[in-house]
Design an enzyme around this catalytic site. Structure first.
Site, PDB file in Angstrom:
ATOM      1  N   ASP A  88       0.845  -1.145   0.021  1.00 35.71           N
ATOM      2  CA  ASP A  88      -0.012  -0.048  -0.071  1.00 35.71           C
ATOM      3  C   ASP A  88       0.926   1.416  -0.114  1.00 35.71           C
ATOM      4  O   ASP A  88       0.663   2.189  -0.636  1.00 35.71           O
ATOM      5  CB  ASP A  88      -0.849   0.017   1.336  1.00 35.71           C
ATOM      6  CG  ASP A  88      -0.049  -0.273   2.638  1.00 35.71           C
ATOM      7  OD1 ASP A  88       0.885  -0.555   2.637  1.00 35.71           O
ATOM      8  OD2 ASP A  88      -0.985  -0.295   3.704  1.00 35.71           O
TER       9      ASP A  88
ATOM     10  N   ASP B 151       6.951   3.784   3.434  1.00 39.33           N
ATOM     11  CA  ASP B 151       7.409   4.905   4.245  1.00 39.33           C
ATOM     12  C   ASP B 151       8.928   4.933   4.561  1.00 39.33           C
ATOM     13  O   ASP B 151       9.652   5.434   3.725  1.00 39.33           O
ATOM     14  CB  ASP B 151       6.463   5.133   5.559  1.00 39.33           C
ATOM     15  CG  ASP B 151       6.510   5.842   6.504  1.00 39.33           C
ATOM     16  OD1 ASP B 151       7.234   7.125   5.990  1.00 39.33           O
ATOM     17  OD2 ASP B 151       5.828   5.930   7.636  1.00 39.33           O
TER      18      ASP B 151
ATOM     19  N   LYS C 195       6.544   7.586   0.289  1.00 39.49           N
ATOM     20  CA  LYS C 195       6.916   9.074   0.860  1.00 39.49           C
ATOM     21  C   LYS C 195       8.725   9.187   0.757  1.00 39.49           C
ATOM     22  O   LYS C 195       9.250   8.595   1.437  1.00 39.49           O
ATOM     23  CB  LYS C 195       6.689   8.734   2.527  1.00 39.49           C
ATOM     24  CG  LYS C 195       5.036   8.643   2.541  1.00 39.49           C
ATOM     25  CD  LYS C 195       4.879   8.674   4.312  1.00 39.49           C
ATOM     26  CE  LYS C 195       3.425   8.548   4.614  1.00 39.49           C
ATOM     27  NZ  LYS C 195       3.249   8.329   6.068  1.00 39.49           N
TER      28      LYS C 195
ATOM     29  N   PHE D  74       0.440  11.818   7.682  1.00 38.67           N
ATOM     30  CA  PHE D  74      -0.239  10.411   8.035  1.00 38.67           C
ATOM     31  C   PHE D  74      -1.571  10.535   6.876  1.00 38.67           C
ATOM     32  O   PHE D  74      -2.307  11.403   6.946  1.00 38.67           O
ATOM     33  CB  PHE D  74      -0.692  10.531   9.152  1.00 38.67           C
ATOM     34  CG  PHE D  74      -1.220   9.056   9.613  1.00 38.67           C
ATOM     35  CD1 PHE D  74      -0.416   8.052   9.710  1.00 38.67           C
ATOM     36  CD2 PHE D  74      -2.634   9.186   9.882  1.00 38.67           C
ATOM     37  CE1 PHE D  74      -1.119   6.549  10.058  1.00 38.67           C
ATOM     38  CE2 PHE D  74      -3.288   7.620  10.121  1.00 38.67           C
ATOM     39  CZ  PHE D  74      -2.270   6.645  10.218  1.00 38.67           C
TER      40      PHE D  74
ATOM     41  N   ASP E 221      -5.383   2.161   7.151  1.00 36.46           N
ATOM     42  CA  ASP E 221      -6.154   2.637   8.504  1.00 36.46           C
ATOM     43  C   ASP E 221      -5.771   3.525   9.362  1.00 36.46           C
ATOM     44  O   ASP E 221      -4.423   3.813   9.473  1.00 36.46           O
ATOM     45  CB  ASP E 221      -6.415   1.121   9.254  1.00 36.46           C
ATOM     46  CG  ASP E 221      -5.146   0.932  10.283  1.00 36.46           C
ATOM     47  OD1 ASP E 221      -4.113   0.871   9.442  1.00 36.46           O
ATOM     48  OD2 ASP E 221      -5.215   0.715  11.087  1.00 36.46           O
TER      49      ASP E 221
ATOM     50  N   ARG F 194     -10.295   1.893   6.440  1.00 37.44           N
ATOM     51  CA  ARG F 194      -9.599   0.919   5.288  1.00 37.44           C
ATOM     52  C   ARG F 194     -10.740   0.899   4.129  1.00 37.44           C
ATOM     53  O   ARG F 194     -10.333   0.602   3.054  1.00 37.44           O
ATOM     54  CB  ARG F 194      -9.471  -0.516   5.699  1.00 37.44           C
ATOM     55  CG  ARG F 194      -8.288  -0.521   6.845  1.00 37.44           C
ATOM     56  CD  ARG F 194      -7.881  -1.916   6.973  1.00 37.44           C
ATOM     57  NE  ARG F 194      -7.222  -2.276   7.994  1.00 37.44           N
ATOM     58  CZ  ARG F 194      -5.651  -2.132   8.166  1.00 37.44           C
ATOM     59  NH1 ARG F 194      -5.191  -1.688   6.978  1.00 37.44           N
ATOM     60  NH2 ARG F 194      -5.304  -2.356   9.002  1.00 37.44           N
TER      61      ARG F 194
HETATM   62  P1  5GP Z   1       7.619   1.473   6.622  1.00 40.47           P
HETATM   63  O1  5GP Z   1       8.098   0.022   7.139  1.00 40.47           O
HETATM   64  O2  5GP Z   1       7.987   1.817   5.311  1.00 40.47           O
HETATM   65  O3  5GP Z   1       8.006   2.624   7.367  1.00 40.47           O
HETATM   66  O4  5GP Z   1       6.172   1.572   6.852  1.00 40.47           O
HETATM   67  C1  5GP Z   1       5.229   0.444   6.418  1.00 40.47           C
HETATM   68  C2  5GP Z   1       4.040   0.317   6.956  1.00 40.47           C
HETATM   69  O5  5GP Z   1       3.569   1.445   7.647  1.00 40.47           O
HETATM   70  C3  5GP Z   1       2.984   0.400   5.702  1.00 40.47           C
HETATM   71  O6  5GP Z   1       2.921  -0.763   4.910  1.00 40.47           O
HETATM   72  C4  5GP Z   1       1.880   0.789   6.439  1.00 40.47           C
HETATM   73  O7  5GP Z   1       1.211   0.000   6.914  1.00 40.47           O
HETATM   74  C5  5GP Z   1       2.272   1.839   7.557  1.00 40.47           C
HETATM   75  N1  5GP Z   1       2.192   3.272   7.019  1.00 40.47           N
HETATM   76  C6  5GP Z   1       3.073   3.989   6.753  1.00 40.47           C
HETATM   77  N2  5GP Z   1       2.870   5.429   6.327  1.00 40.47           N
HETATM   78  C7  5GP Z   1       1.458   5.327   6.715  1.00 40.47           C
HETATM   79  C8  5GP Z   1       0.277   6.302   6.662  1.00 40.47           C
HETATM   80  O8  5GP Z   1       0.666   7.421   6.283  1.00 40.47           O
HETATM   81  N3  5GP Z   1      -0.831   5.888   6.828  1.00 40.47           N
HETATM   82  C9  5GP Z   1      -1.141   4.674   7.600  1.00 40.47           C
HETATM   83  N4  5GP Z   1      -2.346   4.320   7.690  1.00 40.47           N
HETATM   84  N5  5GP Z   1      -0.069   3.690   7.446  1.00 40.47           N
HETATM   85  C10 5GP Z   1       1.058   3.861   7.450  1.00 40.47           C
HETATM   86 MG    MG Z   2       1.651  -2.026   4.109  1.00 42.92          MG
END
Ligand code: 5GP
Ligand code: MG
Length: 181
Positions: free
Chosen positions: A105, A108, A136, A157, A164, A170
């Site tokens: 999805d 980040d 991002k 965010f 969610d 969602r």
């Molecule tokens: P990462 O490991 O790349 O930092 O983040 C991975 C997970 O964090 C994503 O798959 C998602 O589930 C959650 N996440 C990151 N940014 C957001 C955001 O802006 N909104 C939401 N709802 N979940 C996020």
């Molecule tokens: Mg994810």
């Protein structure tokens, strides 16, 4: 501006459904182009929970025979080690020698992706590609190349379209950004 309130937070629309669908069209075309001459059956690995809606819309546009599987990366404290151990849950297919397309999805920091990449690499796939609806760039600290991106967004965010806030939101067909209090 269209707004939605989830629990204690208010979000404003930032990525409407029609734009999401248009960006998925472009992303799917690139995947179709890259794999159209492939003689194998690539496998899409959708990362639950967040990627379920994106996966459904993406694979409807895929024009080559493919497999689709849904997996989770769970993190738990090892009984003897101090660090977190990551375990792939739900992968029943053999991916050795195959093309794998991870469907996320949002990317980040990239921590989830790098753990996933490491776990999948142990299973000796031919190639691992990464498709994410959202990215991002200002938050990304990873080194893994992201092959297919729907849209790059600011480090804020968001909720909706599979993503969610505290378990809810969602089901929203559009994506919303947190309005800072
Ligand atoms: P990462 O490991 O790349 O930092 O983040 C991975 C997970 O964090 C994503 O798959 C998602 O589930 C959650 N996440 C990151 N940014 C957001 C955001 O802006 N909104 C939401 N709802 N979940 C996020
Ligand atoms: Mg994810």
């Amino acid at each position: 501006m269209k707004q939605v309130t989830l629990k204690d937070k208010t979000f404003g629309i930032s990525y409407p459904e029609n734009e999401i669908q248009a960006d998925i069209d472009v992303l799917a075309s690139k995947i179709n182009w890259d794999f159209h001459a492939s003689e194998e059956t690539p496998i899409f690995l959708s990362i639950l929970n967040g990627a379920f809606m994106f996966t459904a819309d993406l694979v409807k546009r895929v024009s080559f025979p493919c497999q689709i599987s849904f997996i989770k990366l769970s993190s738990y404290k090892g009984t003897k080690s101090t660090g977190n151990v990551n375990e792939l849950i739900g992968l029943n297919e053999n991916i050795e020698g195959r093309s794998v397309i991870i469907v996320e999805d949002i990317v980040d920091t990239g921590i989830t992706l790098s753990k996933l990449f490491a776990e999948l690499s142990k299973l000796n796939p031919k190639v691992i590609k990464v498709a994410t609806l959202l990215y991002k760039p200002d938050a990304y600290k990873g080194t893994i190349p992201i092959d297919y991106i729907g849209k790059s967004i600011p480090n804020e965010f968001i909720v909706g379209y599979g993503l969610d806030y505290d378990g809810i939101g969602r089901n929203l067909p559009d994506i919303y950004t947190l309005i800072s209090e």
